[in-house]
Write a protein that holds these residues in place. Structure first.
Motif, PDB file in Angstrom:
ATOM      1  N   LEU A  11       0.811  -1.209   0.000  1.00 13.64           N
ATOM      2  CA  LEU A  11       0.000   0.000   0.000  1.00 13.64           C
ATOM      3  C   LEU A  11       0.844   1.259   0.000  1.00 13.64           C
ATOM      4  CD1 LEU A  11      -2.719  -1.148   2.513  1.00 13.64           C
ATOM      5  CD2 LEU A  11      -3.096  -0.621   0.123  1.00 13.64           C
ATOM      6  N   ASP A 210      -2.765  -6.388   3.845  1.00 12.19           N
ATOM      7  CA  ASP A 210      -3.600  -5.809   2.789  1.00 12.19           C
ATOM      8  C   ASP A 210      -4.569  -4.742   3.280  1.00 12.19           C
ATOM      9  OD1 ASP A 210      -2.431  -7.645   1.043  1.00 12.19           O
ATOM     10  OD2 ASP A 210      -3.932  -9.169   1.512  1.00 12.19           O
ATOM     11  N   TYR A 252      -6.142  -3.904  -0.177  1.00 16.88           N
ATOM     12  CA  TYR A 252      -5.429  -4.323  -1.380  1.00 16.88           C
ATOM     13  C   TYR A 252      -5.984  -5.654  -1.862  1.00 16.88           C
ATOM     14  CZ  TYR A 252      -1.593  -5.695  -4.474  1.00 16.88           C
ATOM     15  OH  TYR A 252      -0.847  -6.084  -5.561  1.00 16.88           O
ATOM     16  N   ILE A 259      -6.708  -1.456  -5.456  1.00 18.74           N
ATOM     17  CA  ILE A 259      -6.974  -1.049  -4.082  1.00 18.74           C
ATOM     18  C   ILE A 259      -8.390  -0.496  -3.981  1.00 18.74           C
ATOM     19  CG2 ILE A 259      -6.398   0.630  -2.275  1.00 18.74           C
ATOM     20  CD1 ILE A 259      -3.539   0.246  -2.855  1.00 18.74           C
TER      21      ILE A 259
END
Length: 341
Positions: A11, A210, A252, A259
């Motif tokens: 990210l 994520d 993610y 995203i």
């Protein structure tokens, strides 16, 4: 415990949350709320990485061209260009700055006149900030100025961040002040002032490799001239205090390398305006370094307690305020309002 570098590595690209200023939101937000706007525009990954100075410089250019259309009438057009520069210094410092110019021309509808009202204005704005990075945090100091023919705004802000030892949690606190001088071209008032102080507290948490979430609380205390000198029968309170709550989540998607960004914002002020903003975005990486971002935004707000509804049946006469009304406004941006973008 998962390694921090692995947890947020997915990210830390240009996939970020941005908060765009919409026409309706600019009407309910105090002009001095620059601190909150700047903080909300930061990517979650950048706030988690607050202790890390940028490795490379950055120059970015943005242009907006907006046009209202109505057959046979020259309606409002807005052109805005922004240039931003960020430069790292000695691995522990960074200096940034931006300049913005925007122009507005055309005509706006007028309920109480026989023709639409011609208008034209030009604004220049700029800001500079310096950031000092530490092992687990950072401190940022910034100044800004914005000027047009009838309005001059000057501001100062300070913001600090502190990360946990595992660098998965970042706390943020900020403070900003704005001092505005108001001298409308129609000379309804002269040498009026508005002062606003903004406060911000936030926490950003990495949940999984994520997922990043963030919660932010903002408060704005404004005093001075809030009326619109270009609107008939517009008299607003000389104070405006507001509270903003924001929750954001970035996720993610391994399957698509995209995203998903979801946010909710609640706004409330002492004019009895309450608003809700739901924002959903999806950022998809494309070949060659490109991205595409479809989004859906829902917005709704209640009216100010002193708003007066215009009645088309009495055109061209203005509705009279109630006999005991101390404050009153026919500005439709202060009415009950909803929008789908």
């Amino acid at each position: 415990m998962l390694k921090p570098m692995k947890r947020y590595s997915k990210l830390t690209s240009e996939n970020r949350i941005t908060v765009e200023v919409e026409a309706e939101e600019s009407a309910i937000r105090p002009v001095g709320a620059a601190l909150m706007a700047a903080a909300l525009a930061l990517p979650l990954s950048a706030q988690v990485h607050a202790e890390t100075a940028p490795e490379n410089g950055l120059i970015s250019l943005k242009h907006l061209d907006y046009q209202d259309y109505q057959p046979g009438i020259d309606r409002i057009r807005v052109k805005a260009t922004a240039l931003q520069v960020i430069a790292p210094i000695a691995e522990e410092w960074a200096i940034g700055g931006s300049v913005v110019t925007d122009s507005i021309s055309g005509a706006s509808p007028a309920f109480h006149t026989s023709a639409i009202t011609k208008l034209k204005d030009f604004r220049r704005a700029g800001d500079v900030d310096v950031t000092r990075y530490f092992q687990r945090g950072s401190i940022n100091i910034g100044v800004n100025i914005s000027g047009e023919s009838d309005y001059l705004s000057r501001g100062l802000s300070a913001q600090g961040s502190l990360s946990s030892e595992d660098k998965n949690t970042t706390w943020t606190a900020g403070f900003g002040v704005n001092n505005d001088d108001i001298n409308p071209n129609n000379h309804i008032v002269s040498h009026e002032h508005k002062r606003t102080a903004d406060f911000l507290l936030g926490v950003t948490q990495i949940l999984t490799p994520d997922d990043i979430v963030q919660f932010t609380l903002g408060y704005s205390d404004g005093n001075g001239y809030f009326s619109d000198p270009y609107k008939f029968l517009d008299s607003r309170p000389r104070s405006r205090d507001s509270t903003t709550l924001l929750a954001r989540w970035n996720h993610y998607l391994n399957s698509t390398r995209g995203i998903l960004r979801i946010s909710y914002r609640y706004y409330s002020d002492n004019w009895s305006i309450h608003s809700h903003t739901f924002n959903n975005e999806y950022v998809q990486e494309l070949p060659g370094g490109w991205t595409i971002t479809p989004f859906l935004r829902l917005y709704t707000q209640t009216k100010a307690r002193f708003y007066i509804d215009a009645d088309p049946s009495i055109l061209p006469f203005a509705p009279s305020p109630p006999p005991d009304a101390v404050f009153h406004s026919e500005d439709q941006r202060l009415a009950n309002f909803g929008a789908l973008t």
